[in-house]
Write a protein that holds these residues in place. Structure first.
Motif, PDB file in Angstrom:
ATOM      1  N   ALA A   9       0.878  -1.178   0.000  1.00 45.95           N
ATOM      2  CA  ALA A   9       0.000   0.000   0.000  1.00 45.95           C
ATOM      3  C   ALA A   9       0.910   1.221   0.000  1.00 45.95           C
ATOM      4  O   ALA A   9       1.068   1.909   1.006  1.00 45.95           O
ATOM      5  CB  ALA A   9      -0.910  -0.034   1.234  1.00 45.95           C
ATOM      6  N   THR A  11       3.139   4.712  -1.717  1.00 46.21           N
ATOM      7  CA  THR A  11       2.956   6.046  -2.305  1.00 46.21           C
ATOM      8  C   THR A  11       2.988   5.974  -3.836  1.00 46.21           C
ATOM      9  O   THR A  11       2.144   6.573  -4.506  1.00 46.21           O
ATOM     10  CB  THR A  11       4.090   6.982  -1.830  1.00 46.21           C
ATOM     11  N   ILE A  12       3.957   5.246  -4.383  1.00 48.99           N
ATOM     12  CA  ILE A  12       4.087   5.188  -5.846  1.00 48.99           C
ATOM     13  C   ILE A  12       2.840   4.578  -6.497  1.00 48.99           C
ATOM     14  O   ILE A  12       2.371   5.052  -7.530  1.00 48.99           O
ATOM     15  CB  ILE A  12       5.396   4.443  -6.260  1.00 48.99           C
ATOM     16  N   SER A  34      -1.522  -5.129   2.238  1.00 49.52           N
ATOM     17  CA  SER A  34      -0.626  -4.378   3.120  1.00 49.52           C
ATOM     18  C   SER A  34      -0.255  -5.325   4.250  1.00 49.52           C
ATOM     19  O   SER A  34      -0.960  -6.297   4.507  1.00 49.52           O
ATOM     20  CB  SER A  34      -1.359  -3.157   3.682  1.00 49.52           C
ATOM     21  N   SER A  35       0.838  -5.034   4.958  1.00 49.23           N
ATOM     22  CA  SER A  35       1.176  -5.875   6.105  1.00 49.23           C
ATOM     23  C   SER A  35       0.171  -5.648   7.242  1.00 49.23           C
ATOM     24  O   SER A  35       0.082  -6.435   8.169  1.00 49.23           O
ATOM     25  CB  SER A  35       2.599  -5.588   6.574  1.00 49.23           C
ATOM     26  N   ARG A  39      -4.527  -0.834   7.359  1.00 57.29           N
ATOM     27  CA  ARG A  39      -4.025   0.014   6.271  1.00 57.29           C
ATOM     28  C   ARG A  39      -4.549  -0.468   4.925  1.00 57.29           C
ATOM     29  O   ARG A  39      -4.910   0.334   4.065  1.00 57.29           O
ATOM     30  CB  ARG A  39      -2.487  -0.008   6.256  1.00 57.29           C
ATOM     31  N   ASN A  73      12.282  -2.510  -0.333  1.00 53.68           N
ATOM     32  CA  ASN A  73      13.089  -3.339  -1.231  1.00 53.68           C
ATOM     33  C   ASN A  73      13.458  -4.731  -0.713  1.00 53.68           C
ATOM     34  O   ASN A  73      13.647  -5.654  -1.499  1.00 53.68           O
ATOM     35  CB  ASN A  73      14.365  -2.568  -1.589  1.00 53.68           C
ATOM     36  N   GLU A  93       8.954  -3.296  -8.561  1.00 54.51           N
ATOM     37  CA  GLU A  93       9.695  -2.046  -8.427  1.00 54.51           C
ATOM     38  C   GLU A  93      11.197  -2.312  -8.356  1.00 54.51           C
ATOM     39  O   GLU A  93      11.652  -3.395  -8.009  1.00 54.51           O
ATOM     40  CB  GLU A  93       9.215  -1.269  -7.189  1.00 54.51           C
ATOM     41  N   LYS A  94      11.925  -1.274  -8.688  1.00 56.37           N
ATOM     42  CA  LYS A  94      13.379  -1.299  -8.570  1.00 56.37           C
ATOM     43  C   LYS A  94      13.772  -0.947  -7.157  1.00 56.37           C
ATOM     44  O   LYS A  94      13.004  -0.231  -6.514  1.00 56.37           O
ATOM     45  CB  LYS A  94      14.043  -0.328  -9.531  1.00 56.37           C
ATOM     46  N   TRP A 162      12.119   5.082   5.378  1.00 55.02           N
ATOM     47  CA  TRP A 162      13.049   3.961   5.238  1.00 55.02           C
ATOM     48  C   TRP A 162      14.213   4.257   4.290  1.00 55.02           C
ATOM     49  O   TRP A 162      15.298   3.727   4.464  1.00 55.02           O
ATOM     50  CB  TRP A 162      12.287   2.711   4.777  1.00 55.02           C
ATOM     51  N   TYR A 283       4.197   5.977 -16.781  1.00 50.50           N
ATOM     52  CA  TYR A 283       3.750   4.717 -16.173  1.00 50.50           C
ATOM     53  C   TYR A 283       2.626   4.076 -16.989  1.00 50.50           C
ATOM     54  O   TYR A 283       2.506   2.860 -17.039  1.00 50.50           O
ATOM     55  CB  TYR A 283       3.323   4.981 -14.723  1.00 50.50           C
TER      56      TYR A 283
HETATM   57  P1  NDP Z   1       6.341   3.954   0.608  1.00 48.30           P
HETATM   58  O1  NDP Z   1       7.163   4.225   1.801  1.00 48.30           O
HETATM   59  O2  NDP Z   1       5.222   4.875   0.274  1.00 48.30           O
HETATM   60  O3  NDP Z   1       5.720   2.484   0.671  1.00 48.30           O
HETATM   61  C1  NDP Z   1       6.487   1.354   0.991  1.00 48.30           C
HETATM   62  C2  NDP Z   1       5.810   0.550   2.090  1.00 48.30           C
HETATM   63  O4  NDP Z   1       5.797   1.320   3.266  1.00 48.30           O
HETATM   64  C3  NDP Z   1       4.358   0.226   1.772  1.00 48.30           C
HETATM   65  O5  NDP Z   1       4.279  -1.008   1.101  1.00 48.30           O
HETATM   66  C4  NDP Z   1       3.699   0.227   3.144  1.00 48.30           C
HETATM   67  O6  NDP Z   1       3.712  -1.069   3.724  1.00 48.30           O
HETATM   68  C5  NDP Z   1       4.584   1.107   3.986  1.00 48.30           C
HETATM   69  N1  NDP Z   1       3.932   2.413   4.213  1.00 48.30           N
HETATM   70  C6  NDP Z   1       3.712   3.394   3.314  1.00 48.30           C
HETATM   71  N2  NDP Z   1       3.083   4.438   3.882  1.00 48.30           N
HETATM   72  C7  NDP Z   1       2.898   4.098   5.172  1.00 48.30           C
HETATM   73  C8  NDP Z   1       2.284   4.724   6.290  1.00 48.30           C
HETATM   74  N3  NDP Z   1       1.748   5.956   6.184  1.00 48.30           N
HETATM   75  N4  NDP Z   1       2.297   4.066   7.463  1.00 48.30           N
HETATM   76  C9  NDP Z   1       2.833   2.838   7.576  1.00 48.30           C
HETATM   77  N5  NDP Z   1       3.395   2.197   6.554  1.00 48.30           N
HETATM   78  C10 NDP Z   1       3.434   2.804   5.383  1.00 48.30           C
HETATM   79  O7  NDP Z   1       7.378   3.810  -0.592  1.00 48.30           O
HETATM   80  P2  NDP Z   1       7.375   4.265  -2.103  1.00 48.30           P
HETATM   81  O8  NDP Z   1       6.046   4.181  -2.716  1.00 48.30           O
HETATM   82  O9  NDP Z   1       8.078   5.546  -2.211  1.00 48.30           O
HETATM   83  O10 NDP Z   1       8.351   3.121  -2.709  1.00 48.30           O
HETATM   84  C11 NDP Z   1       7.941   1.772  -2.785  1.00 48.30           C
HETATM   85  C12 NDP Z   1       8.782   1.003  -3.792  1.00 48.30           C
HETATM   86  O11 NDP Z   1       8.662   1.615  -5.060  1.00 48.30           O
HETATM   87  C13 NDP Z   1      10.276   0.957  -3.506  1.00 48.30           C
HETATM   88  O12 NDP Z   1      10.789  -0.266  -3.961  1.00 48.30           O
HETATM   89  C14 NDP Z   1      10.850   2.080  -4.356  1.00 48.30           C
HETATM   90  O13 NDP Z   1      12.194   1.857  -4.711  1.00 48.30           O
HETATM   91  C15 NDP Z   1       9.929   2.035  -5.553  1.00 48.30           C
HETATM   92  N6  NDP Z   1       9.718   3.338  -6.219  1.00 48.30           N
HETATM   93  C16 NDP Z   1       9.829   3.417  -7.585  1.00 48.30           C
HETATM   94  C17 NDP Z   1       9.582   4.569  -8.272  1.00 48.30           C
HETATM   95  C18 NDP Z   1       9.626   4.575  -9.759  1.00 48.30           C
HETATM   96  O14 NDP Z   1       9.336   5.609 -10.351  1.00 48.30           O
HETATM   97  N7  NDP Z   1       9.947   3.496 -10.418  1.00 48.30           N
HETATM   98  C19 NDP Z   1       9.235   5.810  -7.552  1.00 48.30           C
HETATM   99  C20 NDP Z   1       9.073   5.625  -6.130  1.00 48.30           C
HETATM  100  C21 NDP Z   1       9.323   4.426  -5.513  1.00 48.30           C
HETATM  101  P3  NDP Z   1       2.424  -2.015   3.632  1.00 48.30           P
HETATM  102  O15 NDP Z   1       2.229  -2.310   2.196  1.00 48.30           O
HETATM  103  O16 NDP Z   1       2.796  -3.188   4.455  1.00 48.30           O
HETATM  104  O17 NDP Z   1       1.280  -1.206   4.190  1.00 48.30           O
END
Ligand code: NDP
Length: 333
Positions: A9, A11-12, A34-35, A39, A73, A93-94, A162, A283
């Protein structure tokens, strides 16, 4: 239709990928994992996704054809292998994993299972980068000699989690941005890197020993040399990509980004010319290629092998920074 399950779940997914899937005539999102069940439920509700789950088994047991993995990752490997085992196509994702050896396992597993594996290197889908690729392939700058990539940004406060504090989650700017530069250089030049030398820094944002800035020098098979700068801490640097050849130079500005923006200028003995290019969402184009690959038409815009190349490059950059010497790039594909 292609029914997608979202693993993570993130941001991307919220900002770009959910839209990109739904922009396809045959794209549907069936479930999100999601874990945390809580969420998952709120994310599903906000994004109009019918099913919210908190285990991989539940997601893979749902009515889905493909998964999009955008967790942190360190989780990609296990989640991708499980999805492949369940016969699902995987857009990951990368970086694909934390090590190139693990990324190769993903590629081998997908091949054995006969499913499509793609790496979400969005920049190959940018009109600007495709225009540069085509100009170079058409000989418009003569023989390429050198390239420069400017990809140092300011990590938005909402993403200062992270990436800057968790080495165990694959944090750091090299696994975050150098992987993209590796892939974009390979794509634009139509060439593969053979060697890299890197300096990294911790300029005040990242902790736990992680780097938040990197400068790399690359050598490519053809003899082209390149430099790249990746960072999280520069608010005003802007981004760019230049390729200099025997008969001309390409100057792209504001193109190392998620949006279809920026400009590309070609300078030769004839003068200067702005290259025109399409402004489709990066995308959305990536998803279209992925859907076509599922139908057996071509390949994802960045394949699993491309993901192995970019991760091998990033790994070599980190090793170079640690050892203080140049390191060979060998993806062992
Ligand atoms: P986020 O930090 O938004 O999400 C990563 C994980 O963090 C989620 O799966 C979620 O876990 C947890 N998380 C997110 N928001 C919250 C919150 N508010 N509270 C608690 N947990 C949260 O990361 P990104 O979206 O920025 O990146 C995710 C992946 O995508 C990475 O591998 C990154 O390298 C890649 N990426 C690629 C891009 C591209 O353009 N190709 C651009 C941005 C990122 P859970 O699912 O367990 O809830």
């Amino acid at each position: 239709s292609v029914r997608w399950g979202l693993i993570g779940a993130s941001t991307i997914a919220r900002q770009f990928m959910i839209n990109a899937i739904r922009a396809q005539a045959d794209g549907e999102i069936t479930a999100v994992m999601s874990s945390s069940q809580e969420r998952a439920a709120s994310y599903a509700q906000e994004n109009n996704i019918p099913l919210a789950v908190s285990t991989l088994d539940a997601l893979l047991g749902a009515d889905i054809d493909a998964v999009y993995i955008s967790t942190t990752n360190e989780l990609h490997l296990e989640q991708a292998l499980a999805a492949i085992k369940a016969g699902k196509h995987v857009l990951c994702e990368k970086p694909l994993a934390l090590t190139s050896a693990d990324a190769r396992k993903m590629v081998a597993a997908a091949k054995a299972a006969g499913v499509v594996l793609g790496t979400n290197h969005h920049l190959r889908n940018a009109g600007a980068h495709r225009a540069m690729h085509e100009a170079i392939a058409a000989g418009r700058i003569g023989k390429p000699v050198a390239a420069r990539v400017f990809h140092s940004v300011y990590l938005p406060e909402s993403l200062q989690g992270w990436r800057i504090s968790k080495p165990e989650a694959g944090g750091g700017v090299v696994l975050d941005i150098t992987v993209h530069d590796a892939d974009t250089l390979r794509f634009v030049l139509g060439d593969d890197p053979v060697e890299i030398s890197a300096f990294t820094q911790s300029a005040g944002m990242a902790n736990s020993g992680l780097e938040d800035g990197a400068m790399c020098i690359w050598r490519f098979k053809s003899g082209v040399i390149a430099q790249s700068h990746e960072g999280f801490t520069t608010k005003f640097a802007g981004t760019g990509f230049e390729v200099h050849g025997s008969e001309g130079s390409l100057f792209a500005s504001n193109v190392m980004t998620q949006k279809p923006v920026g400009s590309v200028l070609l300078r030769t003995a004839q003068g200067e010319q702005e290259l025109s290019f399409d402004r489709e969402d990066l995308y959305t184009r990536s998803l279209r290629q992925f859907h076509a690959a599922i139908r057996g038409e071509g390949q994802p815009s960045a394949t699993g092998e491309d993901g192995v190349w970019s991760l091998t490059s990033a790994e070599a950059a980190l090793q170079s920074a640690k050892l203080g010497k140049a390191v060979a790039i060998d993806p062992k594909l």
